[in-house]
Design an enzyme around this catalytic site. Sequence first.
Site, PDB file in Angstrom:
ATOM      1  N   HIS A 147      34.187  29.229  42.264  1.00 35.90           N
ATOM      2  CA  HIS A 147      34.759  30.401  42.907  1.00 35.90           C
ATOM      3  C   HIS A 147      35.918  30.916  42.063  1.00 35.90           C
ATOM      4  CE1 HIS A 147      35.676  33.026  46.264  1.00 35.90           C
ATOM      5  NE2 HIS A 147      36.923  32.631  46.255  1.00 35.90           N
ATOM      6  N   ASN A 198      42.483  35.575  47.266  1.00 35.48           N
ATOM      7  CA  ASN A 198      41.089  35.187  47.396  1.00 35.48           C
ATOM      8  C   ASN A 198      40.244  36.426  47.656  1.00 35.48           C
ATOM      9  OD1 ASN A 198      38.739  33.732  47.740  1.00 35.48           O
ATOM     10  ND2 ASN A 198      39.636  32.265  49.155  1.00 35.48           N
TER      11      ASN A 198
END
Length: 85
Positions: free
Chosen positions: A20, A47
């Site tokens: 990620h 994020n």
Amino acid sequence: MQTYIGGVSCPYICSKRLDHGVLLVGYGSAGYAPIRLKDKPYWIIKNSWGETWGENGFYKICRGRNVCGVDSLVSTVAAVNTNSG
């Protein structure tokens, strides 16, 4: 990271496998780390999961110990203006 709610995260164990990408956007000198029961310096990470996750889409992780590879598993991007006008 998936269970993060708030505060400064200082996990003892992180996966060595990255899956990620996030964006490091800043840092702080002292934020409360519940697992350490004290204030710790931290990185602020944005994020891509949206504002409903973490602290309005942001994550604080301990700074200075290469927690989860944040100090060593880094990529960068440089933008160059090719417009000559």
